[in-house]
Design an enzyme around this catalytic site. Structure first.
Site, PDB file in Angstrom:
ATOM      1  N   TYR A 154       5.515  -2.923   2.041  1.00 55.21           N
ATOM      2  CA  TYR A 154       4.528  -2.085   1.675  1.00 55.21           C
ATOM      3  C   TYR A 154       3.368  -3.047   0.582  1.00 55.21           C
ATOM      4  CZ  TYR A 154       2.888   1.961  -0.991  1.00 55.21           C
ATOM      5  OH  TYR A 154       2.028   3.001  -1.709  1.00 55.21           O
ATOM      6  N   SER A 164      -2.657   1.060  -3.938  1.00 58.25           N
ATOM      7  CA  SER A 164      -1.608   1.001  -4.652  1.00 58.25           C
ATOM      8  C   SER A 164      -1.625  -0.187  -5.685  1.00 58.25           C
ATOM      9  CB  SER A 164      -0.291   0.893  -4.003  1.00 58.25           C
ATOM     10  OG  SER A 164       0.664   0.825  -4.922  1.00 58.25           O
TER      11      SER A 164
END
Length: 336
Positions: A157, A144
């Site tokens: 995350y 990401s």
């Protein structure tokens, strides 16, 4: 390093029940690859395999939880058992919790690390022996942009994605040192319109959202398929991911200021949602096998991704920009 054409590949897609993983598996199958798909939900995997077979593709599924190494290893073993080899391993699985750090429990933080980081570690550990036996192949890890820049409300995350970047950088150099022709790619998407935002556990009191703009999941699938044929170190998907990467390198404090200004408010919708609402944090959300999420009205195209897959045009654009800059300087000098 030479990778096989996709039409000749056997590909394992982990985390394929919805979103990026699902569209990636479909695109591999449409291009002629034999595909093994895995996730926690048997019903979603069955529907995916049926969809692939409906247009003449070859696919099989294996139900697995990426928190358990033996189950991840079984995905790789199943791939070789069914199709005789493994050429490309694509690891997509991820869960999310939207909460301030001090409102996240140790158990919740650890669970995100177990799925989003250790799951990817287990995937590489399971796939590498088979790729080495073939003598070449590709490991493609979907990370990401949060692997480069952490975001508020997503501390667990972001920590997991930073960890993904760390282990694959070390692993890549080790493989290069040992002269293994195995490509290791980190795909770092910007905000993508998938059910991730619908299905994450939220403690914000409202339905969470990514910081717009959003990008289409197929854009990430296209990047993954490109990396499966063209050895690529890092692939930032979406213009915003590339811009954020540059600004973060130049001035992290500037990014801090921007996030303080808009980053927290833009992750909160006005739609109430409790932490008891259905989510996929511990169990799959029943029947949610969509590729796209709820924010299609915020999706924009990405010019830089098109240029990334057309390097000659990219260099042409750079040359053209430099030429225009040079001409502008000459005109300016003449006017002086």
């Amino acid at each position: 390093m030479q990778l096989k054409p996709i039409s000749q590949q056997v590909v394992s897609v982990v985390g394929a029940s919805s979103g990026i993983g699902r569209i990636t598996a479909l695109e591999f199958a449409r291009r002629g690859a034999k595909v093994v798909v895995s996730a926690r939900s048997e019903s979603k995997l069955k529907s995916l395999v049926e969809e692939i077979r409906s247009f003449g593709g070859e696919a099989t599924f294996y139900v697995a939880d990426v928190e358990v190494f033996e189950q991840v290893k079984a995905i790789a073993d199943k791939t070789v058992e069914v199709y005789g080899r493994l050429d490309t391993w694509v690891h997509v699985s991820a869960i999310g919790i939207f909460a301030t750090f001090d409102n996240t429990t140790p158990e919740e933080f650890k669970h995100v690390i177990d799925v989003d980081l250790l799951g990817q570690v287990y995937g590489a550990m399971a796939a590498l022996p088979h790729l080495k036996r073939e003598g070449r192949g590709a490991l493609i890890h979907v990370s990401s942009m949060e692997g480069r820049r952490s975001l508020p409300y997503q501390s667990a995350y972001s920590a997991a994605k930073h960890g993904v970047e760390g282990f694959i950088e070390a692993m890549r150099v080790e493989l290069q040192y040992e002269k293994w022709p195995i490509s290791v790619t980190s795909v770092k998407p910007a905000v993508i319109n998938t059910p991730f935002w619908n299905n994450g556990l939220t403690k914000l009191g409202v339905k969470p959202t990514g910081i717009p703009p959003y990008y289409d999941p197929k854009l990430v699938a296209d990047a993954i398929l490109y990396a499966a044929e063209h050895p690529t170190r890092d692939y930032l998907v979406g213009d915003v991911a590339k811009i954020l990467d540059v600004v973060q390198r130049l001035s992290p404090s500037l990014v801090d200021s921007l996030l303080l200004l808009v980053g927290l408010d833009l992750q909160r919708t006005s739609e109430p949602k409790s932490e008891d609402a259905p989510n996929n944090f511990y169990q799959p959300v029943a029947e949610d096998e969509r590729v796209n999420g709820d924010y299609g009205n915020l999706v924009v195209p990405s010019v830089s991704d098109w240029l990334d897959k057309n390097p000659l045009l990219l260099w042409g654009a750079i040359a053209g920009t430099l030429a225009l800059a040079f001409l502008a300087v000459q005109v300016f000098k003449k006017e002086e």
